[in-house]
Design an enzyme around this catalytic site. Structure first.
Site, PDB file in Angstrom:
ATOM      1  N   SER A 253     112.381  87.743  23.871  1.00  0.00           N
ATOM      2  CA  SER A 253     111.843  87.710  22.518  1.00  0.00           C
ATOM      3  C   SER A 253     112.225  86.434  21.779  1.00  0.00           C
ATOM      4  O   SER A 253     113.359  85.971  21.828  1.00  0.00           O
ATOM      5  CB  SER A 253     112.375  88.928  21.778  1.00  0.00           C
ATOM      6  OG  SER A 253     112.496  88.634  20.422  1.00  0.00           O
ATOM      7  N   LYS A 254     111.237  85.889  21.070  1.00  0.00           N
ATOM      8  CA  LYS A 254     111.497  84.629  20.367  1.00  0.00           C
ATOM      9  C   LYS A 254     112.009  84.865  18.953  1.00  0.00           C
ATOM     10  O   LYS A 254     112.364  83.928  18.264  1.00  0.00           O
ATOM     11  CB  LYS A 254     110.204  83.811  20.300  1.00  0.00           C
ATOM     12  CG  LYS A 254     109.934  83.056  21.576  1.00  0.00           C
ATOM     13  CD  LYS A 254     109.587  81.594  21.268  1.00  0.00           C
ATOM     14  CE  LYS A 254     109.462  80.748  22.512  1.00  0.00           C
ATOM     15  NZ  LYS A 254     108.262  81.034  23.265  1.00  0.00           N
ATOM     16  N   ARG A 255     112.020  86.112  18.527  1.00  0.00           N
ATOM     17  CA  ARG A 255     112.482  86.344  17.163  1.00  0.00           C
ATOM     18  C   ARG A 255     113.903  85.799  17.045  1.00  0.00           C
ATOM     19  O   ARG A 255     114.826  86.268  17.712  1.00  0.00           O
ATOM     20  CB  ARG A 255     112.449  87.841  16.829  1.00  0.00           C
ATOM     21  CG  ARG A 255     111.088  88.304  16.341  1.00  0.00           C
ATOM     22  CD  ARG A 255     111.056  89.806  16.259  1.00  0.00           C
ATOM     23  NE  ARG A 255     111.371  90.395  17.553  1.00  0.00           N
ATOM     24  CZ  ARG A 255     112.050  91.494  17.727  1.00  0.00           C
ATOM     25  NH1 ARG A 255     112.513  92.143  16.707  1.00  0.00           N
ATOM     26  NH2 ARG A 255     112.279  91.961  18.945  1.00  0.00           N
ATOM     27  N   MET A 256     114.028  84.790  16.219  1.00  0.00           N
ATOM     28  CA  MET A 256     115.256  84.023  16.106  1.00  0.00           C
ATOM     29  C   MET A 256     116.542  84.828  16.177  1.00  0.00           C
ATOM     30  O   MET A 256     117.444  84.514  16.923  1.00  0.00           O
ATOM     31  CB  MET A 256     115.243  83.276  14.783  1.00  0.00           C
ATOM     32  CG  MET A 256     114.366  82.086  14.802  1.00  0.00           C
ATOM     33  SD  MET A 256     115.194  80.855  15.754  1.00  0.00           S
ATOM     34  CE  MET A 256     115.184  79.558  14.556  1.00  0.00           C
TER      35      MET A 256
END
Ligand code: GLU
Length: 473
Positions: A253-256
């Site tokens: 997941s790229k969600r910071m």
């Protein structure tokens, strides 16, 4: 053999994330293992995506993690500057060389034109790429456009139908057709180079021997090889690291907040656990061993043992490793790292604080768990009715009164004596097991769970222990 030289080349667009840490770590381990140099280069050519403070944050986080560089913006070597925005002249010089050699061309297409081109190609089900309408502009047309100040980019002219074949240290023999590569923009309309041009020039002049980077760059490698050919330079050895996957095998997941290294540190993971865990995301040692310090990793790491297939990010394993390091690192280290989760007044008495950490780390996974566990020694949380009922029974009162009498003159550190007292108590009062221990724990800690009695008394001290028991009596 010439010295190996590798680089970690982040773009300062946000926090360092787990994938970036893995790339940095593998570069570092490879350099240390082979006695080579590890370089940090900041790739800040995308001015739109740049985040203020991100470069410093990356540098700080890597330093905190123990990954140090032989050459970097803070420690310049012979091949600097190490920040791309400070090397613009070099990129322009080589872009001009490509223009003169016919390997690159000016493109004056506006973003609306490009958008329309894309839509048309999509509608026809064609491969979306630049259709080269600016490739054959006459010198006069180019000069007129430049004189009129029409914004332009410089594009690489890719060969039409060529198989690019190369050896990748991880993936073995790779072949890709140039048809899949667009005529890459090399210089953007703002005058900055794209990553592709800048990275190739820098890797060459910084004498990089191995390019170790994420698999997402594999598909760009033909362009890069072509640039090396155009310049007549020797390409480096290519090493593409496997993707990092969620347990469901989707891309991590790229969600910071889920993937930034900082967020894991903020949750109370230890850097030793994170490094150890990340090292195994794509590299496997010859045996089944799983626990490695950074030094041990430097000793054991090799590119031959980097896997081709995606590495699953398994949080349960990270938790397991964190528990391991929480228990085995020096007590003072854990105490220091945990301190920010405690109230300042709770750590003033350092000796007591260390005793608490020693007891708490046996039962915790993350640093804040230590503080949570320690609450029983500090907090006066309201006692539940059930617990009140337990301490109020006749037997409980007998245990409490007797125990208090026995400990009032002993040393809080005398664990043996305390154990002896409990044994005697069980015998003399004829009250055993839970009926004996529960009321004591509730009186001392406000609840029926916690460490053994000698530990509790050593932490609270005799006086405080007696005071708490007295309170219930
Ligand atoms: N700046 C690129 C990135 O942030 C580096 C890619 C490479 O290592 O070549 O991913």
């Amino acid at each position: 053999m010439t010295k190996t030289r590798v680089r970690f080349a982040p773009s300062p667009t946000g926090f360092l994330h787990i994938g970036g840490l893995r790339t940095a770590l593998y570069n570092y381990l490879f350099a240390r293992h082979t006695g080579g140099d590890c370089i940090l280069r900041i790739e800040d050519t995308d001015q739109n995506r740049e985040v203020e403070g991100a470069a410093q944050n990356l540098i700080d986080t890597l330093h905190y993690m123990g990954i140090d560089f032989d050459e970097s913006p803070l420690k310049p070597g012979k091949h600097g500057p190490y920040i791309q925005s400070e090397r613009l002249d070099l990129y322009h010089k080589y872009a001009n060389y490509l223009l003169d050699a016919g390997h690159a061309y000016y493109c004056f297409c506006s973003s609306e034109t490009l958008q329309q081109m894309r839509e048309e190609q999509q509608a026809k089900g064609e491969f979306v790429k630049y259709d080269r309408r600016c490739l054959n502009l006459s010198t006069a047309e180019i000069e007129n456009n430049l004189a009129a100040g029409i914004p332009y980019v410089i594009r690489l002219r890719m060969p039409d139908d060529r198989i690019f074949a190369f050896e990748d240290e991880v993936r073995g023999h790779v072949e890709m057709n140039s048809f899949q590569s667009d005529d890459q923009v090399l210089i953007k309309s703002d005058g900055f180079p794209t990553y592709h041009l800048a990275a190739i020039i820098d890797d060459h002049f910084m004498k990089i021997s191995h390019v170790i980077r994420g698999e997402e760059w594999l598909s760009s490698t033909p362009k890069h090889i072509w640039l090396y050919e155009c310049f007549g330079w020797e390409p480096p050895i290519w090493v593409h690291l496997p993707l990092i996957l969620n347990p469901d095998r989707s891309k991590l997941s790229k969600r910071m907040n889920d993937v930034s290294v900082e967020s894991y540190l903020n949750k109370g993971y230890l850097k030793e656990a994170l490094l150890n865990f990340v090292a195994l995301l794509g590299w496997h040692p010859a045996d089944d061993r799983e626990l490695y310090s950074l030094d041990e990793l430097c000793e054991s790491f090799s590119l031959e043992r980097v896997n081709k297939s995606g590495a699953v990010f398994d949080l349960t394993k990270l938790d397991w490793m964190n528990r391991h390091y929480l228990r085995t690192l020096p007590l003072e280290v854990i105490a220091e790292r945990a301190a920010s989760w405690f109230q300042p007044q709770d750590i003033v008495d350092q000796s007591r604080y260390h005793k608490i950490i020693a007891a708490a780390r046996e039962r915790s996974t993350l640093l804040p768990d230590l503080a949570e566990y320690a609450r029983m020694f500090f907090a006066s949380d309201p006692i539940s009715d059930d617990n009140i009922e337990i301490v109020s029974s006749d037997d409980s009162r007998k245990v409490l009164a007797w125990f208090k009498e026995q400990i009032k003159d002993i040393s809080a550190e005398d664990a043996e004596k305390i154990l002896e007292i409990t044994k005697t108590g069980i015998k003399e009062l004829g009250i055993k097991g839970k009926a004996f221990y529960m009321p004591l724990r509730i009186a001392l800690l406000g609840q029926p769970h916690g460490p053994d009695l000698p530990t509790i008394i050593s932490i609270l001290g005799v006086e405080e222990s007696c005071r708490r028991i007295e309170h219930y009596l």
